[in-house]
Scaffold this active site. Sequence first.
Site, PDB file in Angstrom:
ATOM      1  N   HIS A 256       0.846  -1.192   0.000  1.00  0.00           N
ATOM      2  CA  HIS A 256       0.000   0.000   0.000  1.00  0.00           C
ATOM      3  C   HIS A 256       0.874   1.232   0.000  1.00  0.00           C
ATOM      4  O   HIS A 256       1.927   1.240   0.638  1.00  0.00           O
ATOM      5  CB  HIS A 256      -0.924   0.014   1.232  1.00  0.00           C
ATOM      6  CG  HIS A 256      -2.095   0.904   1.045  1.00  0.00           C
ATOM      7  ND1 HIS A 256      -2.016   2.269   1.251  1.00  0.00           N
ATOM      8  CD2 HIS A 256      -3.351   0.649   0.642  1.00  0.00           C
ATOM      9  CE1 HIS A 256      -3.186   2.794   0.986  1.00  0.00           C
ATOM     10  NE2 HIS A 256      -4.018   1.851   0.612  1.00  0.00           N
ATOM     11  N   ASP A 307      -8.016  -5.092  -0.525  1.00  0.00           N
ATOM     12  CA  ASP A 307      -8.496  -5.900  -1.650  1.00  0.00           C
ATOM     13  C   ASP A 307      -8.254  -7.393  -1.482  1.00  0.00           C
ATOM     14  O   ASP A 307      -8.924  -8.199  -2.119  1.00  0.00           O
ATOM     15  CB  ASP A 307      -7.821  -5.439  -2.945  1.00  0.00           C
ATOM     16  CG  ASP A 307      -8.338  -4.085  -3.384  1.00  0.00           C
ATOM     17  OD1 ASP A 307      -9.562  -3.915  -3.367  1.00  0.00           O
ATOM     18  OD2 ASP A 307      -7.526  -3.219  -3.723  1.00  0.00           O
TER      19      ASP A 307
HETATM   20  N1  ACO Z   1       3.870  -7.705  -4.654  1.00  0.00           N
HETATM   21  C1  ACO Z   1       5.222  -7.794  -4.718  1.00  0.00           C
HETATM   22  N2  ACO Z   1       6.029  -6.737  -4.542  1.00  0.00           N
HETATM   23  C2  ACO Z   1       5.455  -5.562  -4.246  1.00  0.00           C
HETATM   24  C3  ACO Z   1       4.051  -5.415  -4.136  1.00  0.00           C
HETATM   25  C4  ACO Z   1       3.267  -6.555  -4.350  1.00  0.00           C
HETATM   26  N3  ACO Z   1       1.929  -6.479  -4.277  1.00  0.00           N
HETATM   27  N4  ACO Z   1       3.760  -4.139  -3.815  1.00  0.00           N
HETATM   28  C5  ACO Z   1       4.933  -3.507  -3.736  1.00  0.00           C
HETATM   29  N5  ACO Z   1       5.934  -4.361  -3.988  1.00  0.00           N
HETATM   30  C6  ACO Z   1       7.351  -4.047  -4.002  1.00  0.00           C
HETATM   31  C7  ACO Z   1       7.691  -3.316  -5.287  1.00  0.00           C
HETATM   32  O1  ACO Z   1       8.049  -4.218  -6.321  1.00  0.00           O
HETATM   33  C8  ACO Z   1       8.837  -2.447  -4.845  1.00  0.00           C
HETATM   34  O2  ACO Z   1       9.984  -3.257  -4.744  1.00  0.00           O
HETATM   35  P1  ACO Z   1      11.418  -2.682  -5.202  1.00  0.00           P
HETATM   36  O3  ACO Z   1      11.673  -1.524  -4.286  1.00  0.00           O
HETATM   37  O4  ACO Z   1      12.307  -3.837  -5.021  1.00  0.00           O
HETATM   38  O5  ACO Z   1      11.226  -2.257  -6.614  1.00  0.00           O
HETATM   39  C9  ACO Z   1       8.438  -2.048  -3.427  1.00  0.00           C
HETATM   40  O6  ACO Z   1       7.612  -3.109  -2.958  1.00  0.00           O
HETATM   41  C10 ACO Z   1       7.687  -0.732  -3.369  1.00  0.00           C
HETATM   42  O7  ACO Z   1       6.534  -0.853  -4.204  1.00  0.00           O
HETATM   43  P2  ACO Z   1       5.900   0.300  -5.070  1.00  0.00           P
HETATM   44  O8  ACO Z   1       5.059  -0.295  -6.138  1.00  0.00           O
HETATM   45  O9  ACO Z   1       6.954   1.274  -5.510  1.00  0.00           O
HETATM   46  O10 ACO Z   1       5.019   1.020  -3.969  1.00  0.00           O
HETATM   47  P3  ACO Z   1       3.866   2.013  -4.264  1.00  0.00           P
HETATM   48  O11 ACO Z   1       3.654   2.790  -3.042  1.00  0.00           O
HETATM   49  O12 ACO Z   1       4.067   2.772  -5.534  1.00  0.00           O
HETATM   50  O13 ACO Z   1       2.679   1.016  -4.585  1.00  0.00           O
HETATM   51  C11 ACO Z   1       0.819  -0.278  -4.629  1.00  0.00           C
HETATM   52  C12 ACO Z   1       1.607   0.738  -3.815  1.00  0.00           C
HETATM   53  C13 ACO Z   1       0.505   0.289  -6.021  1.00  0.00           C
HETATM   54  C14 ACO Z   1      -0.493  -0.546  -3.906  1.00  0.00           C
HETATM   55  C15 ACO Z   1       1.651  -1.562  -4.748  1.00  0.00           C
HETATM   56  O14 ACO Z   1       1.920  -2.101  -3.472  1.00  0.00           O
HETATM   57  C16 ACO Z   1       0.981  -2.594  -5.631  1.00  0.00           C
HETATM   58  O15 ACO Z   1       1.100  -2.531  -6.857  1.00  0.00           O
HETATM   59  N6  ACO Z   1       0.231  -3.579  -5.043  1.00  0.00           N
HETATM   60  C17 ACO Z   1      -0.492  -4.532  -5.798  1.00  0.00           C
HETATM   61  C18 ACO Z   1      -1.791  -3.923  -6.315  1.00  0.00           C
HETATM   62  C19 ACO Z   1      -2.805  -3.718  -5.232  1.00  0.00           C
HETATM   63  O16 ACO Z   1      -3.047  -4.598  -4.404  1.00  0.00           O
HETATM   64  N7  ACO Z   1      -3.458  -2.556  -5.262  1.00  0.00           N
HETATM   65  C20 ACO Z   1      -4.510  -2.199  -4.314  1.00  0.00           C
HETATM   66  C21 ACO Z   1      -4.063  -1.136  -3.377  1.00  0.00           C
HETATM   67  S1  ACO Z   1      -5.312  -0.757  -2.179  1.00  0.00           S
HETATM   68  C22 ACO Z   1      -6.442   0.143  -3.040  1.00  0.00           C
HETATM   69  O17 ACO Z   1      -6.151   0.882  -3.925  1.00  0.00           O
HETATM   70  C23 ACO Z   1      -7.811  -0.016  -2.686  1.00  0.00           C
END
Ligand code: ACO
Length: 370
Positions: A256, A307
């Site tokens: 998140h 989610d």
């Molecule tokens: N699975 C595996 N790795 C992950 C995940 C995940 N779900 N989420 C984050 N990471 C990792 C990223 O790959 C990144 O790793 P790195 O630094 O080695 O590159 C690190 O954690 C940081 O992740 P970001 O994507 O840069 O974090 P950000 O704050 O931009 O993203 C987000 C948040 C978009 C929710 C992300 O965690 C994600 O894509 N999750 C999956 C989609 C999801 O479940 N979305 C629903 C969110 S809740 C809502 O909107 C209602």
Amino acid sequence: MTATKGLEGIVATTSSISSIIDGVLTYRGFDIDDLAENATFEEVAYLLWYGKLPNRSELAQLVKDLNQYAAVPSQVIDQIRTYPKDTNSMAALRTAVSSLALYDEEANDMSPESNLRKAIKLQAQIPTIIAAFARIREGKEPIAPKQSESVAENFLYMLIGKDPDKVAIEALDKALVLHADHELNASTFAARVTVATLSDIYSGVTSAIGALKGPLHGGANEAVMAMLEDIGTFENAESYVNAKLANKEKIMGFGHRVYKNGDPRAKHLQKMSEQLGKITGNMNWYNMSIKIEEIVTGQKGLKPNVDFYSASVYTSLEIPRDLFTPIFAVSRASGWTAHILEQFENNRLIRPRAEYTGLSNQKYTPIDNR
Ligand code: ACO
């Protein structure tokens, strides 16, 4: 000027609707845990719009208004009949909500009273649109809303065509409470940006639906279910998730932008997922989810978000997978419209800047010389 990618950590407005402080989510100062245990969705919607919990007569009036507005103009239902049967359900919702404005005589009335009335109308009509779309694409006639005490009950009734059972109503109602608002999330920000131009509330909610559709936001709950179905059995979970992580793929429903120590909503949905699994006699989705959580949290330190367990909850309620994100919209309509009303109260055009990284000193060359 230096850009902050994704506006991460940028405080873009003040708001008195919901807050996330030290990992605690509150609506109007009420902890989400308290509301999830005790409040109905209608009470929460009232709280978001009016800033206080309703007394009995205020709640009765809101329920009356929701019932009064729940029917959707016949022109909108007729348009839905023309949508391709395999249309993405969020695209269908986005188009239908946009077209509601065409049949609302007060669509462009910008008075606070009219905007509040339209917020309630939108809240009432979004469930009707989703249920009508779901039935029409299956060749069934849409079912008109009935007089009901709750949005959750009416939605399930219009979807399945009979009175839903109490467990299903209560589970959906709690899911609606948990999804109702979430500070300046992407779709709410989209709504606020749109109406900050003094565009109308229908435009704001249409923008929000478009933003919620994406798999990094509301679309994640469907993606979680697609993953669970793909995994199929508990035994497959470990190797499937390990392979994804090794491949640097994201596991939907984890992580998140704001919560780094866990989403406070997830535990309620986890509990519901377990309870519903026991009631339906199918613990497969729940057990698989627990296993996935163990691996992803263990290896990456990432916790489930709202989610992750919503997917197994909605599946236990026999809701088709592609309606999960529209149901999120049913709930978040309350938050979006509360934020739109707040934006109108103290408006300023939202217009940030961009750090330019393109070419410079380019000279025009006539087309034949390129
Ligand atoms: N699975 C595996 N790795 C992950 C995940 C995940 N779900 N989420 C984050 N990471 C990792 C990223 O790959 C990144 O790793 P790195 O630094 O080695 O590159 C690190 O954690 C940081 O992740 P970001 O994507 O840069 O974090 P950000 O704050 O931009 O993203 C987000 C948040 C978009 C929710 C992300 O965690 C994600 O894509 N999750 C999956 C989609 C999801 O479940 N979305 C629903 C969110 S809740 C809502 O909107 C209602």
